[in-house]
Design an enzyme around this catalytic site. Sequence first.
Site, mmCIF file in Angstrom:
data_model
loop_
_atom_site.group_PDB
_atom_site.id
_atom_site.type_symbol
_atom_site.label_atom_id
_atom_site.label_comp_id
_atom_site.label_asym_id
_atom_site.label_seq_id
_atom_site.Cartn_x
_atom_site.Cartn_y
_atom_site.Cartn_z
ATOM 1 N N HIS A 64 24.385 -8.191 33.523
ATOM 2 C CA HIS A 64 24.287 -6.789 33.099
ATOM 3 C C HIS A 64 24.318 -6.633 31.582
ATOM 4 C CE1 HIS A 64 28.836 -6.910 33.265
ATOM 5 N NE2 HIS A 64 28.688 -6.147 32.196
ATOM 6 N N ASP A 94 25.828 -11.712 38.939
ATOM 7 C CA ASP A 94 25.972 -11.131 37.599
ATOM 8 C C ASP A 94 26.091 -12.213 36.529
ATOM 9 O OD1 ASP A 94 26.021 -9.055 35.786
ATOM 10 O OD2 ASP A 94 28.185 -8.761 35.900
ATOM 11 N N GLY A 172 32.442 -4.529 26.609
ATOM 12 C CA GLY A 172 32.123 -5.420 25.495
ATOM 13 C C GLY A 172 32.668 -6.814 25.706
ATOM 14 N N ASN A 173 33.731 -6.932 26.523
ATOM 15 C CA ASN A 173 34.238 -8.245 26.912
ATOM 16 C C ASN A 173 33.316 -8.940 27.912
ATOM 17 O OD1 ASN A 173 37.441 -7.185 26.337
ATOM 18 N ND2 ASN A 173 36.954 -9.321 25.921
ATOM 19 N N SER A 174 32.441 -8.172 28.548
ATOM 20 C CA SER A 174 31.576 -8.717 29.591
ATOM 21 C C SER A 174 30.814 -9.940 29.099
ATOM 22 C CB SER A 174 30.579 -7.657 30.060
ATOM 23 O OG SER A 174 31.224 -6.644 30.770
ATOM 24 N N LEU A 229 23.034 -17.527 55.917
ATOM 25 C CA LEU A 229 23.627 -17.742 57.232
ATOM 26 C C LEU A 229 23.958 -16.388 57.854
ATOM 27 C CD1 LEU A 229 26.132 -20.676 56.494
ATOM 28 C CD2 LEU A 229 23.917 -20.823 57.626
ATOM 29 N N GLY A 230 23.667 -16.227 59.133
ATOM 30 C CA GLY A 230 23.919 -14.952 59.787
ATOM 31 C C GLY A 230 25.340 -14.837 60.301
#
Length: 254
Positions: A64, A94, A172-174, A229-230
Amino acid sequence: FAAVSEQVRPSVVFIRSQRTERARRVPPGMEQFFHGLPRGPQVERGSGSGFIVSADGYILTNNHVVEGAEKVTVRLMDRREFTATVVGNDPLTDVAVVKIDAPRLVPAAFGNSDNLRIGDWVLAIGNPLGEQFTFTVTSGIISGKGRRLDGLQRSRAGISDFIQTDAAINPGNSGGPLVNVRGEVIGINSAIASETGTYMGYGFAIPINLARTVMNQLVAHGKVQRAALGIEVGDATENDAAYVGLKDIRGVVV
């Protein structure tokens, strides 16, 4: 903590991204009702964190932070700046990989997130709230493991295995590293649980073992290849334990 900070901060980077948002079209004859609407494309700018993982310029961050970006700029702690290329990104976890061409890079060391214990000391390093507080270090402990954050899951296949920490994490740490007391990265700081949008004592990181698996595929193929896998896995209840003859509640239901 000071020794760990000195070791890891040179591996952390400040990331700026830029994308163009298309202007909304106004129906003919309705212009008088949309005075404040921009007439042309708008440039959106964002910022986040990342950390160097190899001497040849590969950098791990959050999807992101760079998703949809037309231009990505990376600033090192020594103030050098480089235009980065997005190698690949994976919305389901992510995780994203970007690359710069630069000499004298300091890669971060990887730890083993499977060995984490609740109560272990950790440091979060990154760039909270933008330009003013770059390369900030905060401390805390591992507060929980295997956390699920429904608000971050774009599909049922999204990550549901976050590390929870009370180290202060803010916008901002992301993309920045969560490290142990040996200076090894054990997670990628990614999210907070907050009603205000800023730190309230709960931060969440992607386990580095998962992130490394995704990174290796992004570097090799530019995308992540998955099998499906289901099955579904849920917490065992008191009735489930009694049904199979357990004296206490253990395990999961598949």
